[in-house]
Design a protein around this motif. Sequence first.
Motif, PDB file in Angstrom:
ATOM      1  N   HIS A 162     -20.900  21.677  83.674  1.00 20.73           N
ATOM      2  CA  HIS A 162     -21.926  21.301  82.720  1.00 20.73           C
ATOM      3  C   HIS A 162     -21.507  20.080  81.914  1.00 20.73           C
ATOM      4  N   ILE A 163     -22.499  19.370  81.393  1.00 24.70           N
ATOM      5  CA  ILE A 163     -22.236  18.212  80.546  1.00 24.70           C
ATOM      6  C   ILE A 163     -23.294  18.139  79.453  1.00 24.70           C
ATOM      7  N   THR A 164     -22.892  17.608  78.300  1.00 23.76           N
ATOM      8  CA  THR A 164     -23.785  17.463  77.163  1.00 23.76           C
ATOM      9  C   THR A 164     -23.929  15.990  76.817  1.00 23.76           C
ATOM     10  N   CYS A 165     -25.175  15.585  76.549  1.00 21.00           N
ATOM     11  CA  CYS A 165     -25.465  14.239  76.064  1.00 21.00           C
ATOM     12  C   CYS A 165     -26.102  14.375  74.687  1.00 21.00           C
ATOM     13  N   TRP A 166     -25.400  13.901  73.657  1.00 17.38           N
ATOM     14  CA  TRP A 166     -25.871  13.948  72.270  1.00 17.38           C
ATOM     15  C   TRP A 166     -26.287  12.544  71.878  1.00 17.38           C
ATOM     16  N   CYS A 167     -27.567  12.318  71.578  1.00 17.46           N
ATOM     17  CA  CYS A 167     -28.085  10.981  71.299  1.00 17.46           C
ATOM     18  C   CYS A 167     -28.612  10.904  69.878  1.00 17.46           C
ATOM     19  N   SER A 168     -28.113   9.955  69.124  1.00 20.81           N
ATOM     20  CA  SER A 168     -28.484   9.819  67.717  1.00 20.81           C
ATOM     21  C   SER A 168     -29.730   8.963  67.556  1.00 20.81           C
ATOM     22  N   LEU A 169     -30.633   9.422  66.702  1.00 17.42           N
ATOM     23  CA  LEU A 169     -31.835   8.656  66.374  1.00 17.42           C
ATOM     24  C   LEU A 169     -31.658   7.862  65.084  1.00 17.42           C
ATOM     25  N   ASP A 170     -30.505   8.020  64.447  1.00 17.91           N
ATOM     26  CA  ASP A 170     -30.114   7.251  63.261  1.00 17.91           C
ATOM     27  C   ASP A 170     -28.671   6.811  63.460  1.00 17.91           C
ATOM     28  N   ASP A 171     -28.240   5.817  62.709  1.00 17.68           N
ATOM     29  CA  ASP A 171     -26.816   5.521  62.702  1.00 17.68           C
ATOM     30  C   ASP A 171     -26.089   6.765  62.197  1.00 17.68           C
ATOM     31  N   ALA A 172     -25.202   7.310  63.019  1.00 19.75           N
ATOM     32  CA  ALA A 172     -24.452   8.519  62.644  1.00 19.75           C
ATOM     33  C   ALA A 172     -23.093   8.082  62.114  1.00 19.75           C
ATOM     34  N   THR A 173     -22.779   8.463  60.883  1.00 22.43           N
ATOM     35  CA  THR A 173     -21.560   8.048  60.198  1.00 22.43           C
ATOM     36  C   THR A 173     -20.807   9.269  59.697  1.00 22.43           C
ATOM     37  N   GLU A 174     -19.592   9.051  59.252  1.00 20.89           N
ATOM     38  CA  GLU A 174     -18.826  10.149  58.672  1.00 20.89           C
ATOM     39  C   GLU A 174     -19.553  10.730  57.459  1.00 20.89           C
TER      40      GLU A 174
END
Length: 293
Positions: A162-174
Amino acid sequence: MQVRDLSEIHEQVANLFPWPEKAADWDQYRLSKDQIEFFNENGYLPGIKLLNEEQLEILRNELFQLVDPGLHDNSLFYEYNSNESTDPQTILFHALGEWRITEGLHDVLWNPAFVMAASQLLGDKPVRFWHDQIFYKPAKKGGVVAWHQDYSYWTRTKPVAHITCWCSLDDATEENGCLQYIAGSQRWGLLPKTHLAGDLHGIREFLTEEQQQQFDKAKHVPVKAGEAIFHHSLTMHGSGENKSTRPRRAFVINAFADGVVSDSDEPLLQGVPAVPKGNKMEGQFFPLLFSGV
């Protein structure tokens, strides 16, 4: 309002992601040897561009509608949690099944940039869909996603392919709660399942001393809006609170190599007919996304 179940359609509806016409057209989406080696060594690969500005805006608008339970019929979701956080002071919207409801979040499963990368990282295998997810952490009060391994929730299927693709719709920051990873943790083996929105560090009690030392070296992995992170289904990851003034919105595509089978006689997703134990995962709810070039 009742909506059409888009799981019945195993191709793009709105043609938001142009499909290559010739074999050579796929080359623009191929990962490099260095990227594949990084993934194999670390268990994750960040910075894969999946969406342009037009596609981003469409998916943001769709997510906004889905987060508001008054704007859509939510009966097609496998799960719908307006707030899954165990901390009453924070909010974590989390839902599964959006591909059945809106055209953009349906069509993104057939995004050439996604299917090519997924196939390569699975060892150049055909790619089949498992399920999708939405995560929304509102500004200033977004909740955590506890450290976990995705496959700990998927043991009803086998083998581990299995594999996961996590895609951000905003700039993801700490600051707004980007993903964190423990490099190499895909080699730890399967650990106990944690509560997804519970204690951020709850998994620590199950780790060996050596694993805890690696855990203390976890890395924040920021990405730009429209970029994705791919990770192995045994890679340890989590994300902290959103304390910023901006939302942190993301969608997830979970997939597996064609040939994975059911390991349960119970329904694999809520509302989906059971796939008998030992039978291949396929059919309406687990379509083949990419068979190769």
